[in-house]
Write an enzyme that holds these catalytic residues in place. Structure first.
Site, mmCIF file in Angstrom:
data_model
loop_
_atom_site.group_PDB
_atom_site.id
_atom_site.type_symbol
_atom_site.label_atom_id
_atom_site.label_comp_id
_atom_site.label_asym_id
_atom_site.label_seq_id
_atom_site.Cartn_x
_atom_site.Cartn_y
_atom_site.Cartn_z
ATOM 1 N N LYS A 257 0.861 -1.185 0.000
ATOM 2 C CA LYS A 257 0.000 0.000 0.000
ATOM 3 C C LYS A 257 0.893 1.229 0.000
ATOM 4 O O LYS A 257 1.710 1.418 0.911
ATOM 5 C CB LYS A 257 -0.901 0.005 1.244
ATOM 6 C CG LYS A 257 -1.634 1.342 1.474
ATOM 7 C CD LYS A 257 -2.550 1.328 2.715
ATOM 8 C CE LYS A 257 -3.106 2.722 3.016
ATOM 9 N NZ LYS A 257 -3.979 2.761 4.215
ATOM 10 N N ASP A 262 -2.588 10.356 3.311
ATOM 11 C CA ASP A 262 -3.977 9.952 3.524
ATOM 12 C C ASP A 262 -4.688 10.987 4.388
ATOM 13 O O ASP A 262 -4.621 10.946 5.616
ATOM 14 C CB ASP A 262 -4.029 8.572 4.197
ATOM 15 C CG ASP A 262 -5.457 8.095 4.445
ATOM 16 O OD1 ASP A 262 -6.401 8.708 3.893
ATOM 17 O OD2 ASP A 262 -5.622 7.097 5.183
ATOM 18 N N LYS A 269 -10.030 13.119 7.918
ATOM 19 C CA LYS A 269 -9.528 12.799 9.248
ATOM 20 C C LYS A 269 -9.456 14.060 10.106
ATOM 21 O O LYS A 269 -9.328 15.161 9.576
ATOM 22 C CB LYS A 269 -8.103 12.215 9.138
ATOM 23 C CG LYS A 269 -8.024 10.826 8.546
ATOM 24 C CD LYS A 269 -6.586 10.337 8.478
ATOM 25 C CE LYS A 269 -6.476 8.948 7.890
ATOM 26 N NZ LYS A 269 -7.124 7.892 8.697
ATOM 27 N N ASP A 280 1.739 6.652 5.284
ATOM 28 C CA ASP A 280 0.739 5.671 4.871
ATOM 29 C C ASP A 280 1.177 4.915 3.608
ATOM 30 O O ASP A 280 0.434 4.108 3.071
ATOM 31 C CB ASP A 280 -0.609 6.372 4.655
ATOM 32 C CG ASP A 280 -1.796 5.457 4.884
ATOM 33 O OD1 ASP A 280 -1.633 4.415 5.550
ATOM 34 O OD2 ASP A 280 -2.894 5.787 4.381
ATOM 35 N N ASP A 339 -12.114 7.167 3.651
ATOM 36 C CA ASP A 339 -10.893 6.964 4.442
ATOM 37 C C ASP A 339 -10.490 5.481 4.495
ATOM 38 O O ASP A 339 -9.386 5.156 4.930
ATOM 39 C CB ASP A 339 -11.099 7.514 5.852
ATOM 40 C CG ASP A 339 -9.792 7.732 6.597
ATOM 41 O OD1 ASP A 339 -8.717 7.638 5.956
ATOM 42 O OD2 ASP A 339 -9.847 7.989 7.813
ATOM 43 N N GLU A 341 -9.351 3.674 2.232
ATOM 44 C CA GLU A 341 -8.866 3.738 0.849
ATOM 45 C C GLU A 341 -7.806 2.691 0.539
ATOM 46 O O GLU A 341 -7.632 2.302 -0.605
ATOM 47 C CB GLU A 341 -8.319 5.147 0.565
ATOM 48 C CG GLU A 341 -6.862 5.404 0.984
ATOM 49 C CD GLU A 341 -6.591 5.287 2.480
ATOM 50 O OE1 GLU A 341 -7.553 5.353 3.274
ATOM 51 O OE2 GLU A 341 -5.419 5.101 2.858
ATOM 52 N N ARG A 343 -7.596 -0.476 1.170
ATOM 53 C CA ARG A 343 -8.155 -1.725 0.631
ATOM 54 C C ARG A 343 -8.601 -1.547 -0.815
ATOM 55 O O ARG A 343 -8.574 -2.499 -1.600
ATOM 56 C CB ARG A 343 -9.292 -2.213 1.548
ATOM 57 C CG ARG A 343 -10.487 -1.306 1.601
ATOM 58 C CD ARG A 343 -11.381 -1.569 2.811
ATOM 59 N NE ARG A 343 -10.790 -1.067 4.061
ATOM 60 C CZ ARG A 343 -11.355 -1.184 5.256
ATOM 61 N NH1 ARG A 343 -12.536 -1.798 5.370
ATOM 62 N NH2 ARG A 343 -10.768 -0.704 6.325
HETATM 63 N N1 BES Z 1 -4.093 4.738 6.848
HETATM 64 C C1 BES Z 1 -5.206 4.522 7.683
HETATM 65 C C2 BES Z 1 -4.918 3.586 8.858
HETATM 66 C C3 BES Z 1 -3.928 4.072 9.873
HETATM 67 C C4 BES Z 1 -4.358 4.694 11.022
HETATM 68 C C5 BES Z 1 -2.573 3.856 9.701
HETATM 69 C C6 BES Z 1 -3.442 5.112 11.972
HETATM 70 C C7 BES Z 1 -1.672 4.276 10.654
HETATM 71 C C8 BES Z 1 -2.094 4.898 11.795
HETATM 72 C C9 BES Z 1 -6.358 3.921 6.880
HETATM 73 O O1 BES Z 1 -6.423 4.325 5.561
HETATM 74 C C10 BES Z 1 -7.617 4.351 7.537
HETATM 75 O O2 BES Z 1 -7.903 5.514 7.502
HETATM 76 N N2 BES Z 1 -8.338 3.401 8.119
HETATM 77 C C11 BES Z 1 -9.542 3.703 8.781
HETATM 78 C C12 BES Z 1 -10.565 2.722 8.298
HETATM 79 C C13 BES Z 1 -11.959 3.059 8.688
HETATM 80 C C14 BES Z 1 -12.432 4.271 7.949
HETATM 81 C C15 BES Z 1 -12.840 1.871 8.356
HETATM 82 C C16 BES Z 1 -9.300 3.547 10.279
HETATM 83 O O3 BES Z 1 -8.494 2.677 10.684
HETATM 84 O O4 BES Z 1 -9.860 4.319 11.035
HETATM 85 ZN ZN ZN Z 2 -4.675 4.948 4.721
HETATM 86 MN MN MN Z 3 -7.516 6.118 5.334
#
Ligand code: BES
Ligand code: ZN
Ligand code: MN
Length: 491
Positions: A257, A262, A269, A280, A339, A341, A343
């Site tokens: 990834k 992000d 966020k 990210d 968010d 994204e 996947r």
């Molecule tokens: N890149 C983030 C996950 C992340 C969070 C990585 C903190 C490192 C530190 C990912 O793209 C994301 O935003 N995931 C969301 C998913 C949710 C919207 C289902 C999350 O984990 O909150």
């Molecule tokens: Zn992300």
């Molecule tokens: Mn995200």
């Protein structure tokens, strides 16, 4: 980062000396010579410091005499419990105590060649520093260590053992550089350009832009990318190192990834901590460092690395919650949260990977979910796999390298939570078990291939230092996967 030099064992007459000492060991070799040359000062200091050679112990003796500026003793623990990792960690600990020394020598004369190399490797890994943007640093605040001499009883064997470790630390440093770069510098296009430079190791590099990805039907990746002025890229890195008669064997595949930033997109966020999302792209950074390692050490294996590089931004052209996109597999996805994204990016790259390469396995690395940090903290990565044998190998490589992984479950009952009212699936579920449902989403794009997913959100970046890793980008996964390959797939 210091230059590593190998030399015959002789007591240095200046600079710093590192003494790796095991439990219940008595002075011999350089250790004994140093003690005699300083009229017993080292032995007395170690006794006062209650240094017994326990694993994790270290002590510094300043100006002990004999021209030495300092002696750093590091514990190697019990001989029976010694491993490459524990010796590397001792090297890392020593390195952190040498920052102000311009030159140091490690008394590795009592270690077998593989471990003499390992202690230098550990010191090297710890010495990393990202200082590209420091223009006004005072000299007294900058680490000085420029030269690290390994005093070894068999220089040739030690140098030979060190060669692949050097490739590995350079690969990990490439990863750390990429992950440390700010997102205004490391756009998808810039990331791809840095990959092109790896052709010098014999890697074949292909870069795909938005037009090519449209032709491939990458609707999910392009949906993420559409909000950014920085165009997406997919990079394919190929290493063909398998010797005949297996030179045409199917490759191992690593997928990363690479969200260069992000913001969350329209599902934006919160401001606090958003700067972390420059890393990210750590999954892609790790795959890049791994491929460079395999090529630089001429690993006898075929491998491919695929990077999905996009920036997730909110804008007038960004995708909206509720949009439906069509993936390269033909499956449709209702994007309920922009968010989630990672996947979406991986769905298209995983599908493309299995379809084009029919690999022996696919391992993806992704800073995929905040929830994996809730589960495992910053100690271990989440491992999800549809293949017990592959999972077992990863667990073992994790123990051996200290880049540990913990297996999480997969299953039908998680998978069905992805059901959408209007498309083949949605890209989010409720919060419970959301690292698992994210993995289930990915599994829908592996087409039954042996696959493992490493959720590295908790381990890609360190806010405190550890023996082999200074603060910042860790390159978690480079050592793990290099070991996985070396131990299982090279013959
Ligand atoms: N890149 C983030 C996950 C992340 C969070 C990585 C903190 C490192 C530190 C990912 O793209 C994301 O935003 N995931 C969301 C998913 C949710 C919207 C289902 C999350 O984990 O909150
Ligand atoms: Zn992300
Ligand atoms: Mn995200």
């Amino acid at each position: 980062m210091p230059e590593i030099i190998f030399a015959d064992p002789a007591l240095p007459t200046s600079g710093a000396l590192v003494l790796p000492i095991g439990e219940e060991e008595t002075p011999s070799g350089i250790w004994q010579q140093a003690d005699e040359a300083t009229a017993g000062a080292i032995g007395r200091a170690l006794a006062v410091a209650e240094f017994t050679g326990k694993k994790g112990q270290s002590t510094t003796i300043l100006a002990p005499g004999a021209g030495l500026s300092r002696v750093v003793a590091v514990g190697l623990g019990k001989a029976a419990e010694r491993s490459r990792l524990s010796v590397e960690e001792a090297g890392g600990a020593a390195c952190s105590l040498l920052a102000r020394e311009p030159a140091a020598a490690i008394a590795a004369d009592r270690l077998e060649p593989a471990l003499a190399a390992a202690i230098a490797h550990g010191a090297m890994l710890r010495s990393y520093r990202f200082d590209r943007y420091r223009t006004q640093e005072k000299p007294e605040e900058t680490p000085r260590l420029a030269q690290l001499t390994v005093l070894a009883s068999d220089i040739v064997a030690t140098r030979t053992a060190y060669a692949p470790m050097r490739a590995l630390s350079e690969g990990a440093f490439l990863t750390r550089d990429l992950v440390s770069e700010p997102a205004n510098v490391l756009t998808p296009a810039e990331f791809a350009e840095r990959c092109r430079a790896l052709a010098r190791f014999g890697l074949t590099i292909e870069v795909f832009g938005p037009e090519e990805m449209r032709t491939l039907g990458f609707g999910a990746l392009l949906g993420v990318a559409q909000g950014s002025v920085n165009e997406p890229r997919m990079v394919v890195l190929q290493w063909r190192g398998a010797p005949s008669p297996r030179s045409d064997e199917k490759p191992l595949a690593f997928i990363g990834k690479g969200v260069t930033f992000d913001t969350g997109g329209i599902s934006i966020k919160p401001a606090a901590g958003m700067e972390d999302m420059k890393w990210d792209m750590a999954g892609a950074g790790t795959v890049t460092g791994l491929m460079s390692t395999l090529a630089a050490r001429q690993a006898p294996v075929n491998a491919v690395g695929l990077l999905g590089l996009v920036e997730n931004m909110p804008s007038g052209s960004a995708q909206r919650p509720g949009d439906v996109v069509k993936t390269a597999s033909g499956q449709t996805v209702e994007v309920l949260n922009t968010d989630a994204e990672g996947r979406l990016v991986l769905a298209d790259v995983l599908w493309y990977c299995q379809n084009r390469f029919d690999p022996r396995f696919m391992i993806d690395l992704a800073t995929l979910t905040g929830a994996i940090i809730v589960s495992l903290g910053h100690e271990q990565a989440g491992l999800f796999s549809n293949d017990d044998a592959l999972a077992e190998k990863l667990l073992k490589a994790g123990e051996a390298t200290g880049e540990r992984v913990w297996r999480m479950p997969l299953g039908e009952s998680y998978d069905k939570q992805l059901k959408s009212d209007i498309a083949d699936m949605k890209n989010i579920t409720g919060r419970p078990g959301s690292s698992i449902t994210a993995a289930q989403f990915l599994q829908r794009f592996v087409n039954g291939k042996a696959w493992a997913h490493l959720d590295i959100a908790g381990v890609a970046w360190a806010t405190k230092e550890s023996s082999l890793v200074p603060k910042g980008a860790t390159a978690f996964g480079v050592r793990l996967l290099d070991r996985l390959v070396a131990e299982n797939y090279e013959n």
